[in-house]
Design a protein around this motif. Sequence first.
Motif, short mmCIF file in Angstrom:
data_model
loop_
_atom_site.label_atom_id
_atom_site.label_comp_id
_atom_site.label_asym_id
_atom_site.label_seq_id
_atom_site.Cartn_x
_atom_site.Cartn_y
_atom_site.Cartn_z
N GLY A 1 0.79 -1.23 0.00
CA GLY A 1 0.00 0.00 0.00
C GLY A 1 0.82 1.27 0.00
O GLY A 1 0.29 2.35 -0.25
N LYS A 2 2.13 1.16 0.25
CA LYS A 2 2.98 2.35 0.20
C LYS A 2 3.16 2.83 -1.23
O LYS A 2 3.52 3.99 -1.47
CB LYS A 2 4.34 2.06 0.82
CG LYS A 2 5.15 0.99 0.09
CD LYS A 2 6.44 0.67 0.79
CE LYS A 2 7.22 -0.43 0.05
NZ LYS A 2 8.47 -0.80 0.75
N VAL A 3 2.89 1.94 -2.19
CA VAL A 3 3.05 2.29 -3.60
C VAL A 3 1.72 2.18 -4.37
O VAL A 3 1.47 2.96 -5.28
CB VAL A 3 4.11 1.39 -4.26
CG1 VAL A 3 4.17 1.62 -5.77
CG2 VAL A 3 5.48 1.63 -3.65
N LEU A 4 0.86 1.23 -3.99
CA LEU A 4 -0.37 0.98 -4.73
C LEU A 4 -1.60 1.23 -3.87
O LEU A 4 -1.59 0.95 -2.67
CB LEU A 4 -0.39 -0.47 -5.24
CG LEU A 4 0.69 -0.86 -6.25
CD1 LEU A 4 0.67 -2.37 -6.46
CD2 LEU A 4 0.47 -0.15 -7.57
N HIS A 5 -2.64 1.71 -4.50
CA HIS A 5 -3.93 1.84 -3.82
C HIS A 5 -5.05 1.49 -4.80
O HIS A 5 -4.86 1.53 -6.01
CB HIS A 5 -4.15 3.25 -3.27
CG HIS A 5 -4.24 4.31 -4.34
ND1 HIS A 5 -3.17 5.12 -4.67
CD2 HIS A 5 -5.25 4.67 -5.17
CE1 HIS A 5 -3.53 5.94 -5.64
NE2 HIS A 5 -4.79 5.69 -5.97
N VAL A 6 -6.19 1.12 -4.26
CA VAL A 6 -7.35 0.80 -5.10
C VAL A 6 -7.95 2.10 -5.61
O VAL A 6 -8.34 2.97 -4.84
CB VAL A 6 -8.40 -0.01 -4.32
CG1 VAL A 6 -9.63 -0.24 -5.19
CG2 VAL A 6 -7.83 -1.33 -3.84
N SER B 1 8.71 9.08 -10.83
CA SER B 1 8.52 8.53 -9.48
C SER B 1 7.73 7.23 -9.55
O SER B 1 8.01 6.28 -8.80
CB SER B 1 7.80 9.54 -8.59
OG SER B 1 8.57 10.71 -8.42
N ILE B 2 6.75 7.18 -10.44
CA ILE B 2 5.92 5.98 -10.57
C ILE B 2 6.74 4.80 -11.04
O ILE B 2 6.67 3.69 -10.47
CB ILE B 2 4.75 6.25 -11.53
CG1 ILE B 2 3.72 7.17 -10.85
CG2 ILE B 2 4.10 4.95 -11.99
CD1 ILE B 2 2.62 7.66 -11.76
N VAL B 3 7.54 5.00 -12.07
CA VAL B 3 8.35 3.90 -12.61
C VAL B 3 9.35 3.41 -11.57
O VAL B 3 9.52 2.20 -11.36
CB VAL B 3 9.08 4.34 -13.90
CG1 VAL B 3 10.09 3.29 -14.33
CG2 VAL B 3 8.06 4.59 -15.01
N ARG B 4 10.03 4.35 -10.89
CA ARG B 4 11.02 3.95 -9.89
C ARG B 4 10.35 3.20 -8.73
O ARG B 4 10.87 2.19 -8.24
CB ARG B 4 11.77 5.18 -9.37
CG ARG B 4 12.78 5.73 -10.35
CD ARG B 4 13.74 6.67 -9.64
NE ARG B 4 13.05 7.84 -9.12
CZ ARG B 4 12.90 8.97 -9.81
NH1 ARG B 4 13.39 9.07 -11.03
NH2 ARG B 4 12.27 10.01 -9.29
N ALA B 5 9.19 3.68 -8.29
CA ALA B 5 8.49 3.05 -7.17
C ALA B 5 8.01 1.65 -7.55
O ALA B 5 8.14 0.70 -6.77
CB ALA B 5 7.30 3.91 -6.73
N TRP B 6 7.48 1.49 -8.75
CA TRP B 6 7.01 0.18 -9.21
C TRP B 6 8.17 -0.80 -9.31
O TRP B 6 8.07 -1.94 -8.84
CB TRP B 6 6.30 0.30 -10.55
CG TRP B 6 6.00 -1.02 -11.19
CD1 TRP B 6 6.73 -1.66 -12.16
CD2 TRP B 6 4.92 -1.91 -10.87
NE1 TRP B 6 6.17 -2.87 -12.49
CE2 TRP B 6 5.06 -3.04 -11.71
CE3 TRP B 6 3.84 -1.85 -9.98
CZ2 TRP B 6 4.16 -4.11 -11.67
CZ3 TRP B 6 2.96 -2.91 -9.94
CH2 TRP B 6 3.11 -4.02 -10.77
#
Length: 327
Positions: A53-58, A81-86
């Motif tokens: 949940g630190k990176v993904l949410h519904v 930021s999205i690519v690095r976090a994923w």
Amino acid sequence: MKPTTIRTLFSIGACLLAISVASAQPENLTLDMDFFNRQKQTYQRWLDHSGLGKVLHVEAIDVKEQSLSLYLGFPYDDIDSIVRAWEALKREFEAERPISLEQQLFYKAVNLMEVRQSLVDVQIYDTYDLRQEPLFFRGIYFEDGEVQVEESNPKSKVREVSISPANFKGMKGASEAQFRQAFSRQAVFDKVLEYARKRYGSTGCEQRTPKVRVLENETVLRFEVEDLCREVLTDEANPLLARILNSCCGQDYNWVKRELLSFIVTHRELPEGKGFLLTIEIDGKYGSGLYEKVRRGGYLSMEADFDDYLERYADSFREDLKKVVLK
């Protein structure tokens, strides 16, 4: 056979037929919307509890009669930021588990929604703003006996350079503070820009005047170089007509494709005094060389037709930049 017996067997047969027909009719998932909405919240609690949940949410859930789609999103707005976090989340997860992150997200959705796996899919986008075109996408579904993943990523080339104090002979014996000061983010960005202006300040192509334009130079360094020629597309030839005119008429036409390169450079200090990580992202476009200035929309992405060229260029640029920083 007695009539009564015949009637009894017929009645049993009719009942079995009715049961068979009823079971063959597909269920309507929309009748259980309340249940699915509750399970959507349960899925979010699972994400939070598992650390995902630190990176993904519904983001949302879409239920149709014969399909259920679960949409996940990110807590970031910018694609970098999205690519690095994923990528970091996927590495961390798969280092400790025998299945992929995508499989886990799908299996949990099937388990919580209590729907046949063939009717479920999980979709992840970088943006749900309908005014923007998504750059990042993962579509996860079950087909041919296993979980399938469709993906789309930003069209750019990312390269990393990890530099530690051991790389610098002149820094032996220097303290961590001295190293950090000598190779701070701004000091490194200044070196990169100096190198870019020197490298792209002139060109061997006639009638081309490359320009380095800085877009951002704070926490992230972003710059563009336009009006390049044979930088990435090294074997690009002047069109035949231009060569004929140059040969017979003493002209100096240069209709070789014009290139536009975009750079994103980030600097991140590594823990425990291990140095810093320099990330270089390159995006390339090309346009017609027939006109002096390429109009808006006139550039095409190199990704489609010249991906191999851009890959090789990104590798070469990384090595050249590492030498510059190490000077």
